[in-house]
Motif scaffolding. Structure first.
Motif, mmCIF file in Angstrom:
data_model
loop_
_atom_site.group_PDB
_atom_site.id
_atom_site.type_symbol
_atom_site.label_atom_id
_atom_site.label_comp_id
_atom_site.label_asym_id
_atom_site.label_seq_id
_atom_site.Cartn_x
_atom_site.Cartn_y
_atom_site.Cartn_z
ATOM 1 N N GLU A 129 0.827 -1.201 0.000
ATOM 2 C CA GLU A 129 0.000 0.000 0.000
ATOM 3 C C GLU A 129 0.867 1.260 0.000
ATOM 4 N N LEU A 130 0.402 2.241 -0.780
ATOM 5 C CA LEU A 130 0.940 3.591 -0.726
ATOM 6 C C LEU A 130 -0.152 4.522 -0.236
ATOM 7 N N CYS A 131 0.248 5.550 0.502
ATOM 8 C CA CYS A 131 -0.716 6.534 0.998
ATOM 9 C C CYS A 131 -0.192 7.926 0.703
ATOM 10 N N MET A 132 -1.064 8.783 0.157
ATOM 11 C CA MET A 132 -0.715 10.182 -0.077
ATOM 12 C C MET A 132 -1.571 11.068 0.805
ATOM 13 N N THR A 133 -0.953 12.012 1.471
ATOM 14 C CA THR A 133 -1.676 12.989 2.279
ATOM 15 C C THR A 133 -1.578 14.346 1.591
ATOM 16 N N LEU A 134 -2.730 14.923 1.231
ATOM 17 C CA LEU A 134 -2.797 16.153 0.456
ATOM 18 C C LEU A 134 -3.551 17.205 1.258
ATOM 19 N N ARG A 135 -2.902 18.323 1.529
ATOM 20 C CA ARG A 135 -3.479 19.363 2.380
ATOM 21 C C ARG A 135 -4.474 20.216 1.598
ATOM 22 N N LEU A 136 -5.625 20.467 2.226
ATOM 23 C CA LEU A 136 -6.588 21.413 1.676
ATOM 24 C C LEU A 136 -6.392 22.742 2.415
ATOM 25 N N VAL A 137 -7.388 23.161 3.161
ATOM 26 C CA VAL A 137 -7.274 24.367 3.989
ATOM 27 C C VAL A 137 -7.870 24.067 5.355
ATOM 28 N N ASP A 138 -7.525 24.904 6.343
ATOM 29 C CA ASP A 138 -8.089 24.768 7.684
ATOM 30 C C ASP A 138 -7.889 23.365 8.249
ATOM 31 N N ALA A 139 -6.670 22.835 8.085
ATOM 32 C CA ALA A 139 -6.315 21.523 8.645
ATOM 33 C C ALA A 139 -7.206 20.400 8.125
#
Length: 279
Positions: A129-139
């Motif tokens: 498994e690979l996991c990507m964490t992508l930031r939006l706004v306001d945490a």
């Protein structure tokens, strides 16, 4: 964006076409499926899951391309197993956009909680498994899980796969920010043509129908989608205190005492309606 060594491994035309299609799909219910197709032009994988995440709250389902054991996602992971997800734990600790590999240096599978690995993860059939964490706004975050099951030639992800995704991380995050922005994660954004999206929308619409008023139903549906009191008030254009009163009534009528219990009741309702059954 990427080194010449890594970019040479990927047909540029295919990536550009997939990227253009994803941009065209912004703010439509087809965005997540196009985003997944874009990812397929970058790395090989068998299935994908996309969730919206905010610290301390249930992940919100946004998309999946699971071929089997979908019920584990809804009845186990989204209900309680997410609390032990090592990728989300990494996100909580680092608060950064990144690509995490289940057997890589940053997240080692042998360090996973044994009950999470044995009682949940092994049952999914995912070999890597690979996991990507992508930031939006306001945490707020978009978390993308890519898995290989061994159904195809590939049985694990490579360091090159991680490097390629990291090279496109800023582009993928920008796409997600444009699509989701500051809007709350909501079932109305699911791709209805995928079947599961329409079924989940119907499950939310019918949740508590025999016990709740129409307004209470609306509040309950928004609660299980992760919206807090202020967000519900803004979405329904009603007062903050009114939402609190509706929440108390929802809890009483459905015989629950917490949001986690309410979420469990909703997932059972969705399962009974066939929305989260195994393919």
């Amino acid at each position: 964006m990427m080194s010449n060594q890594h970019s040479a491994l990927i047909p540029a035309g295919g990536v550009q076409q997939a990227l253009a299609s994803t941009i065209d799909a912004l703010h439509t219910a087809h965005f997540t499926s196009h985003l997944t197709h874009l990812l397929r032009t970058l790395v090989e994988f068998d299935c994908a899951v996309i969730v919206g995440y905010r610290s301390g709250k249930h992940p919100i389902y946004l998309y999946d391309s699971l071929h089997q054991r979908r019920e584990l996602l809804f009845q186990r992971y989204l209900l309680h197993a997410y609390q032990f997800d090592p990728f989300l734990q990494q996100l909580e600790q680092r608060k950064e956009e990144n690509v995490f590999h289940a057997v890589g240096a940053n997240v080692r599978s042998r360090d996973w909680p044994s009950h999470y690995h044995q009682d949940f993860y092994q049952q999914t059939g995912w070999q890597d498994e690979l996991c990507m964490t992508l930031r939006l706004v306001d945490a707020r975050w978009i978390v993308v899980y890519l898995g290989v099951t061994g159904e195809q030639k590939q049985t694990h992800f490579t360091d090159t796969d991680c490097h390629v995704l990291k090279g496109y991380l800023c582009v993928l995050a920008a796409l997600c920010r444009q699509h989701w922005g500051q809007a709350p994660f909501h079932l109305s954004t699911l791709p209805v043509n995928s079947g599961i999206g329409e079924q989940l929308q119907q499950a939310a619409a019918s949740f508590g129908k025999t016990l709740l008023t129409k307004r209470e139903q609306q509040v309950a549906a928004l609660m299980v989608q992760g919206l807090d009191t202020q967000e519900i008030a803004e979405y329904l254009a009603i007062g903050h205190g009114t939402v609190k009163n509706h929440r108390k009534r929802v809890y009483a009528q459905l015989s629950v005492s917490s949001l986690s219990e309410l979420f469990g009741v909703f997932l059972n309702h969705a399962a009974a309606s066939g929305a989260v059954a195994d393919k």
